[in-house]
Design a protein around this motif. Sequence first.
Motif, PDB file in Angstrom:
ATOM      1  N   LEU A 157       0.830  -1.069   0.038  1.00  0.00           N
ATOM      2  CA  LEU A 157       0.014  -0.011  -0.094  1.00  0.00           C
ATOM      3  C   LEU A 157       0.783   1.275   0.137  1.00  0.00           C
ATOM      4  O   LEU A 157       0.467   2.356  -0.859  1.00  0.00           O
ATOM      5  CB  LEU A 157      -0.907  -0.220   1.083  1.00  0.00           C
ATOM      6  N   MET A 158       1.784   1.084   0.733  1.00  0.00           N
ATOM      7  CA  MET A 158       2.868   2.377   0.794  1.00  0.00           C
ATOM      8  C   MET A 158       3.250   2.521  -0.463  1.00  0.00           C
ATOM      9  O   MET A 158       3.394   3.866  -1.042  1.00  0.00           O
ATOM     10  CB  MET A 158       3.923   2.084   1.781  1.00  0.00           C
ATOM     11  N   MET A 159       3.660   1.635  -1.294  1.00  0.00           N
ATOM     12  CA  MET A 159       4.293   1.857  -2.679  1.00  0.00           C
ATOM     13  C   MET A 159       3.211   2.330  -3.712  1.00  0.00           C
ATOM     14  O   MET A 159       3.759   2.995  -4.459  1.00  0.00           O
ATOM     15  CB  MET A 159       5.265   0.758  -3.152  1.00  0.00           C
ATOM     16  N   LEU A 160       2.079   1.685  -3.464  1.00  0.00           N
ATOM     17  CA  LEU A 160       1.260   2.089  -4.537  1.00  0.00           C
ATOM     18  C   LEU A 160       0.766   3.373  -4.325  1.00  0.00           C
ATOM     19  O   LEU A 160       0.526   4.270  -5.266  1.00  0.00           O
ATOM     20  CB  LEU A 160      -0.191   1.150  -4.292  1.00  0.00           C
ATOM     21  N   ILE A 161       0.753   4.091  -3.202  1.00  0.00           N
ATOM     22  CA  ILE A 161       0.558   5.455  -3.033  1.00  0.00           C
ATOM     23  C   ILE A 161       1.492   6.418  -3.329  1.00  0.00           C
ATOM     24  O   ILE A 161       1.258   7.551  -3.914  1.00  0.00           O
ATOM     25  CB  ILE A 161       0.206   5.726  -1.307  1.00  0.00           C
ATOM     26  N   SER A 162       2.833   6.046  -2.993  1.00  0.00           N
ATOM     27  CA  SER A 162       3.955   6.646  -3.710  1.00  0.00           C
ATOM     28  C   SER A 162       4.152   6.926  -5.226  1.00  0.00           C
ATOM     29  O   SER A 162       4.200   7.899  -5.593  1.00  0.00           O
ATOM     30  CB  SER A 162       5.213   5.960  -3.060  1.00  0.00           C
ATOM     31  N   TRP A 163       3.616   5.617  -5.762  1.00  0.00           N
ATOM     32  CA  TRP A 163       3.566   5.661  -7.229  1.00  0.00           C
ATOM     33  C   TRP A 163       2.436   6.623  -7.784  1.00  0.00           C
ATOM     34  O   TRP A 163       2.400   7.234  -8.795  1.00  0.00           O
ATOM     35  CB  TRP A 163       3.315   4.286  -7.907  1.00  0.00           C
ATOM     36  N   ARG A 221       3.317   9.971  -7.273  1.00  0.00           N
ATOM     37  CA  ARG A 221       4.604  10.564  -8.114  1.00  0.00           C
ATOM     38  C   ARG A 221       5.674  10.830  -7.013  1.00  0.00           C
ATOM     39  O   ARG A 221       6.624  11.629  -7.297  1.00  0.00           O
ATOM     40  CB  ARG A 221       4.351  11.458  -9.196  1.00  0.00           C
ATOM     41  N   ILE A 222       5.500  10.491  -5.846  1.00  0.00           N
ATOM     42  CA  ILE A 222       6.715  10.651  -4.876  1.00  0.00           C
ATOM     43  C   ILE A 222       7.884   9.717  -5.339  1.00  0.00           C
ATOM     44  O   ILE A 222       9.216  10.136  -5.099  1.00  0.00           O
ATOM     45  CB  ILE A 222       6.157  10.221  -3.447  1.00  0.00           C
ATOM     46  N   ALA A 223       7.401   8.601  -5.882  1.00  0.00           N
ATOM     47  CA  ALA A 223       8.401   7.557  -6.270  1.00  0.00           C
ATOM     48  C   ALA A 223       8.118   7.398  -8.009  1.00  0.00           C
ATOM     49  O   ALA A 223       6.879   7.274  -7.981  1.00  0.00           O
ATOM     50  CB  ALA A 223       8.578   6.345  -5.726  1.00  0.00           C
ATOM     51  N   TYR A 229      11.578  -4.563  -4.969  1.00  0.00           N
ATOM     52  CA  TYR A 229      11.213  -5.189  -3.907  1.00  0.00           C
ATOM     53  C   TYR A 229       9.674  -4.693  -3.537  1.00  0.00           C
ATOM     54  O   TYR A 229       8.985  -5.647  -3.179  1.00  0.00           O
ATOM     55  CB  TYR A 229      12.106  -4.538  -2.519  1.00  0.00           C
ATOM     56  N   ALA A 230       9.217  -3.513  -3.982  1.00  0.00           N
ATOM     57  CA  ALA A 230       7.744  -3.158  -4.148  1.00  0.00           C
ATOM     58  C   ALA A 230       7.162  -4.070  -4.885  1.00  0.00           C
ATOM     59  O   ALA A 230       6.019  -4.759  -4.406  1.00  0.00           O
ATOM     60  CB  ALA A 230       7.693  -1.996  -4.624  1.00  0.00           C
ATOM     61  N   CYS A 231       7.396  -4.515  -6.059  1.00  0.00           N
ATOM     62  CA  CYS A 231       6.861  -5.420  -7.039  1.00  0.00           C
ATOM     63  C   CYS A 231       6.692  -6.948  -6.423  1.00  0.00           C
ATOM     64  O   CYS A 231       5.998  -7.609  -6.359  1.00  0.00           O
ATOM     65  CB  CYS A 231       7.497  -5.477  -8.414  1.00  0.00           C
ATOM     66  N   LEU A 232       7.932  -7.022  -5.593  1.00  0.00           N
ATOM     67  CA  LEU A 232       8.051  -8.406  -4.928  1.00  0.00           C
ATOM     68  C   LEU A 232       7.120  -8.682  -3.856  1.00  0.00           C
ATOM     69  O   LEU A 232       6.522  -9.641  -3.749  1.00  0.00           O
ATOM     70  CB  LEU A 232       9.627  -8.334  -4.546  1.00  0.00           C
ATOM     71  N   SER A 233       6.831  -7.481  -3.000  1.00  0.00           N
ATOM     72  CA  SER A 233       6.000  -7.548  -2.134  1.00  0.00           C
ATOM     73  C   SER A 233       4.447  -7.802  -2.521  1.00  0.00           C
ATOM     74  O   SER A 233       3.750  -8.411  -2.076  1.00  0.00           O
ATOM     75  CB  SER A 233       5.967  -6.292  -1.345  1.00  0.00           C
ATOM     76  N   ILE A 234       4.110  -6.784  -3.490  1.00  0.00           N
ATOM     77  CA  ILE A 234       2.933  -6.924  -4.266  1.00  0.00           C
ATOM     78  C   ILE A 234       2.350  -8.433  -4.783  1.00  0.00           C
ATOM     79  O   ILE A 234       1.363  -8.803  -4.080  1.00  0.00           O
ATOM     80  CB  ILE A 234       2.539  -6.084  -5.543  1.00  0.00           C
ATOM     81  N   LEU A 235       3.435  -9.138  -5.304  1.00  0.00           N
ATOM     82  CA  LEU A 235       3.230 -10.252  -5.913  1.00  0.00           C
ATOM     83  C   LEU A 235       3.251 -11.368  -4.666  1.00  0.00           C
ATOM     84  O   LEU A 235       2.241 -12.306  -4.643  1.00  0.00           O
ATOM     85  CB  LEU A 235       4.311 -10.828  -6.879  1.00  0.00           C
TER      86      LEU A 235
END
Length: 389
Positions: A139-145, A148-150, A274-280
């Motif tokens: 969730l943290m990475m989806l919000i960052s994407w 556009r923070i990341a 690692y974000a993609c790895l966490s989601i999968l």
Amino acid sequence: MICSIRQSASSLQALTRSDFYQRKSPVKSLSFPSVVGGISPVKPLHLAPVRGLGFGLIEDLRVRRPLIRCEAYEADRSEPVESDVVKGRSEAAKKVKIGLYFATWWALNVVFNIYNKKVLNAFPYPWLTSTLSLATGSLMMLISWATRIAEAPKTDFEFWKTLFPVAVAHTIGHVAATVSMSKVAVSFTHIIKSGEPAFSVLVSRFLLGESFPTSVYFSLLPIIGGCALAALTELNFNMTGFMGAMISNLAFVFRNIFSKRGMKGKSVSGMNYYACLSILSLLILTPFAIAVEGPQMWAAGWQNAISQIGPHFIWWVAAQSVFYHLYNQVSYMSLDEISPLTFSIGNTMKRISVIVSSIIIFHTPVQPINALGAAVAILGTFLYSQAKQ
């Protein structure tokens, strides 16, 4: 353009834009009857090339600009040669950056293990705890994407296909380690997990056919011996906890092997990888967590934990989930900057910090022979990293 000017200042100022259009060739010589404005009638006057028409000539007289720019270039490059001073500064800045990565990585890992153990002591459901860790990071990475923070990674079907076996191994290793820590002390789990290099060598040797120097095999002896000594002398030994740590070692070895094979030629940063790895991994783990434990057990356990701990329990769950993602993210970002050998040494030092801090915070009883086994195992891990170089 070099020319001799011998005309009066008034004739020079009379030059207009039309004069240049009417004359087909540039003025070659004009004479001064006397010295006007400090200009010598004998020495030639050096003028920069005319940048425009009309009064551009007079403007160049008033503004002095360097005509020649000198820089050193390499034979096969079009950029200036970097000086030794600049190189030294860049190397120093890189070392400081790596040092900050390592310090942050270790600190986040220590905090995660402390809160994770607190949660598991009050809420002994490792499957849900593991799921919440992956869900929070995803969730943290989806919000960052989205904000556009990341920058979001550019992926395709082939990327996710090669990531799938990595995610399976990561999921098994994560759950197994959490199960282990729910049954035994944090220090014991990490002592057993320090034996991961032994699993790496054995799997690579017998399944992949790789060969290693003799020094690498000898470095496995203190690892195996130290882990065995620590396990035999553990006061709170639990077979489920021991097997969970061993399965975690094996799973993470396969995760590293699949990751090396699948990510060749992929241009995804360590953070996004690692974000993609966490989601999968979250998608893989969720149905198994529901099947093994289930919402009814979670609800009953949650009410019991809240009644015993109070609202602080919610903060513990949130903290262990956030810090789990952050420490793994920083470790993958560190791997972008350093060699695998340096990463291995850093991982060994991380385990020492976790073991020592958990013993102090949770007042874990440790016998001298147990501490000796842990020290021997960690020393063997360090020797392994040196021998593999």
